[in-house]
Design an enzyme around this catalytic site. Structure first.
Site, PDB file in Angstrom:
ATOM      1  N   SER A  58      58.993 -39.276  61.281  1.00 60.35           N
ATOM      2  CA  SER A  58      57.909 -38.698  62.080  1.00 60.35           C
ATOM      3  C   SER A  58      56.542 -39.149  61.597  1.00 60.35           C
ATOM      4  CB  SER A  58      57.982 -37.163  62.043  1.00 60.35           C
ATOM      5  OG  SER A  58      59.125 -36.719  62.729  1.00 60.35           O
ATOM      6  N   ARG A 151      64.483 -40.536  63.240  1.00 61.45           N
ATOM      7  CA  ARG A 151      64.031 -41.931  63.224  1.00 61.45           C
ATOM      8  C   ARG A 151      64.352 -42.669  64.516  1.00 61.45           C
ATOM      9  NH1 ARG A 151      68.215 -40.684  60.338  1.00 61.45           N
ATOM     10  NH2 ARG A 151      70.172 -41.870  60.367  1.00 61.45           N
ATOM     11  N   GLU A 235      68.085 -45.375  55.499  1.00 63.33           N
ATOM     12  CA  GLU A 235      68.682 -44.230  56.200  1.00 63.33           C
ATOM     13  C   GLU A 235      69.902 -44.630  57.033  1.00 63.33           C
ATOM     14  OE1 GLU A 235      64.425 -42.328  57.161  1.00 63.33           O
ATOM     15  OE2 GLU A 235      66.110 -41.055  57.689  1.00 63.33           O
ATOM     16  N   HIS A 251      49.431 -60.324  44.089  1.00 62.47           N
ATOM     17  CA  HIS A 251      48.526 -59.962  42.992  1.00 62.47           C
ATOM     18  C   HIS A 251      49.204 -59.072  41.962  1.00 62.47           C
ATOM     19  CE1 HIS A 251      44.879 -61.747  44.732  1.00 62.47           C
ATOM     20  NE2 HIS A 251      45.495 -61.503  45.875  1.00 62.47           N
ATOM     21  N   LYS A 345      66.374 -30.913  51.565  1.00 62.73           N
ATOM     22  CA  LYS A 345      65.677 -29.913  52.389  1.00 62.73           C
ATOM     23  C   LYS A 345      66.313 -28.542  52.214  1.00 62.73           C
ATOM     24  CE  LYS A 345      63.719 -32.883  56.005  1.00 62.73           C
ATOM     25  NZ  LYS A 345      63.688 -33.272  57.416  1.00 62.73           N
TER      26      LYS A 345
HETATM   27  O1  PA5 Z   1      64.741 -39.878  59.561  1.00 58.43           O
HETATM   28  C1  PA5 Z   1      64.797 -38.764  59.059  1.00 58.43           C
HETATM   29  O2  PA5 Z   1      65.725 -37.976  59.254  1.00 58.43           O
HETATM   30  C2  PA5 Z   1      63.679 -38.317  58.134  1.00 58.43           C
HETATM   31  O3  PA5 Z   1      62.910 -39.404  57.701  1.00 58.43           O
HETATM   32  C3  PA5 Z   1      62.817 -37.271  58.837  1.00 58.43           C
HETATM   33  O4  PA5 Z   1      62.046 -37.859  59.861  1.00 58.43           O
HETATM   34  C4  PA5 Z   1      61.920 -36.566  57.812  1.00 58.43           C
HETATM   35  O5  PA5 Z   1      62.734 -35.893  56.876  1.00 58.43           O
HETATM   36  C5  PA5 Z   1      60.984 -35.571  58.452  1.00 58.43           C
HETATM   37  O6  PA5 Z   1      61.666 -34.699  59.300  1.00 58.43           O
HETATM   38  P1  PA5 Z   1      61.065 -34.429  60.747  1.00 58.43           P
HETATM   39  O7  PA5 Z   1      61.011 -35.768  61.412  1.00 58.43           O
HETATM   40  O8  PA5 Z   1      62.033 -33.512  61.410  1.00 58.43           O
HETATM   41  O9  PA5 Z   1      59.722 -33.823  60.533  1.00 58.43           O
END
Ligand code: PA5
Length: 355
Positions: A58, A151, A235, A251, A345
């Site tokens: 996000s 994502r 991921e 650099h 989480k």
């Molecule tokens: O791809 C993912 O699952 C994570 O990178 C989430 O985007 C991240 O943990 C943040 O969660 P959210 O997108 O629900 O705010």
């Protein structure tokens, strides 16, 4: 020998992450419709800066917007990837809270920290606690469809952000640029589809098996894309990855291509190139890769597809998304779950949604 990605997908991709990736072009069109109705109700201007608060999938929309708009931005975009937005975002700023689930602790903490200032706050979210807090406080929410891995919703986070920036008078771009991005993204997906054994994306995934991909790009249009490739390897393919930017990496990081000597041969370098790369950055790329090439398992050049800036950027992004899914399939890995993020989480959230 061609790889039967279809068979691999049947076995390892029960959530159809591949299908979600190739749905990006349609998502861009849908995101534009959602954002069109949302921005009708947003009237604000005169901001000194923009904040984009969000994490992971996000957050990348902020990086992509900054890279695409470049000189067309009239105020800086500051990405906040943590619990504490800088104090200067509390006033005179436009702040976009971006959380697909709406339950991400860092983003909720940023929301609370911004209260009481003069900044205008809006949210892009699929719901969750963020939507509830915004509704209770009368903060505008651009609601995007939920139920996907965050994502895979990059179109839903990027396109509304761009349109919010435009309506706020902070950026200019034409609607045809979004339409072109949709078309070019569709072409990239078709050329590299599972029906064509993954095309070049499938072949590249094959070359990356067993290596740690280092993704390099010049600072500029593809810098958010380089980060995205790296995160998608992590991921989707559960493969450690790293990204760096020419010229900065020349650099410091370039000196590190010496030790641990045994590990260097276990890396691959993906060099993302764009026609707008600064000529001296391109020269630095050539020199840097001459140094690295004998040390790594392989250097793979990837050029952004032809088109305008947005089309080239999103085209290069979706190509990387496909490579990451094909790599997952080659490794026998389900691209959907992110168990370590879920564990983290859940540990943080025990008894406290704001953790
Ligand atoms: O791809 C993912 O699952 C994570 O990178 C989430 O985007 C991240 O943990 C943040 O969660 P959210 O997108 O629900 O705010």
């Amino acid at each position: 020998m061609t790889t039967d990605y279809k068979a691999l997908q049947r076995e390892h991709d029960p959530s159809d992450v591949y299908g979600l990736v190739v749905a990006l072009p349609a998502q861009i069109g849908h995101a534009r419709e959602i954002a069109n109705s949302f921005v009708d109700g947003v009237s604000a201007s005169g901001f000194a800066r923009v904040g984009v608060c969000g994490m992971g999938g996000s957050a990348i929309g902020g990086d992509l917007a900054r890279a695409f708009l470049g000189e067309r931005l009239s105020a800086p975009i500051i990405s906040v990837r943590g619990y504490q937005p800088p104090a200067y975002l509390r006033d005179d700023s436009l702040v976009v809270l971006s959380s697909y689930s709406g339950n991400t602790g860092e983003t909720l903490a940023s929301y609370d920290a911004l209260k009481g200032g003069t900044s205008v706050v809006v949210a892009i979210t699929g719901g969750g606690e963020l939507a509830q807090r915004c509704d209770a406080d009368g903060v505008p929410v651009c609601r995007i469809p939920g139920g996907m891995p965050p994502r895979t919703a990059v179109g839903y986070s990027l396109v509304p952000l761009l349109m919010i920036l435009r309506v706020a008078g902070l950026a200019s771009f034409a609607d045809w640029e979004i339409a072109e991005a949709e078309k070019v993204t569709r072409d990239v997906c078709a050329k590299n589809s599972i029906e064509t054994s993954g095309g070049r994306a499938g072949d590249l995934a094959g070359s990356l098996v067993g290596t740690i991909p280092f993704v390099y790009a010049a600072a500029g249009l593809l810098e958010g894309v380089a980060r995205r490739w790296s995160c998608q390897f992590e991921e989707n393919a559960k493969t450690l990855s790293h990204y760096g930017l020419y010229t900065e990496l020349n650099h410091n990081e370039i000196v590190g291509w010496q030790n641990p000597a045994d590990c260097l041969a276990g890396t691959s370098v993906i060099s993302l190139c764009d026609t707008d790369d600064h000529p001296l950055a391109a020269r630095q790329r050539e020199i840097g890769l001459e140094i690295v090439a004998p040390l790594t398992a392989g250097v793979h050049r990837v050029d952004s597809p032809a088109g305008g800036r947005l089309a080239r950027m999103i085209g290069a992004l979706v190509f990387g998304d496909l490579v990451s899914v094909y790599l997952a399939l080659r490794l026998g890995v389900n691209p959907a779950p992110v168990e370590k993020i879920d564990f983290l989480k859940s540990q943080l959230n025990q008894g406290d949604v704001d953790a």
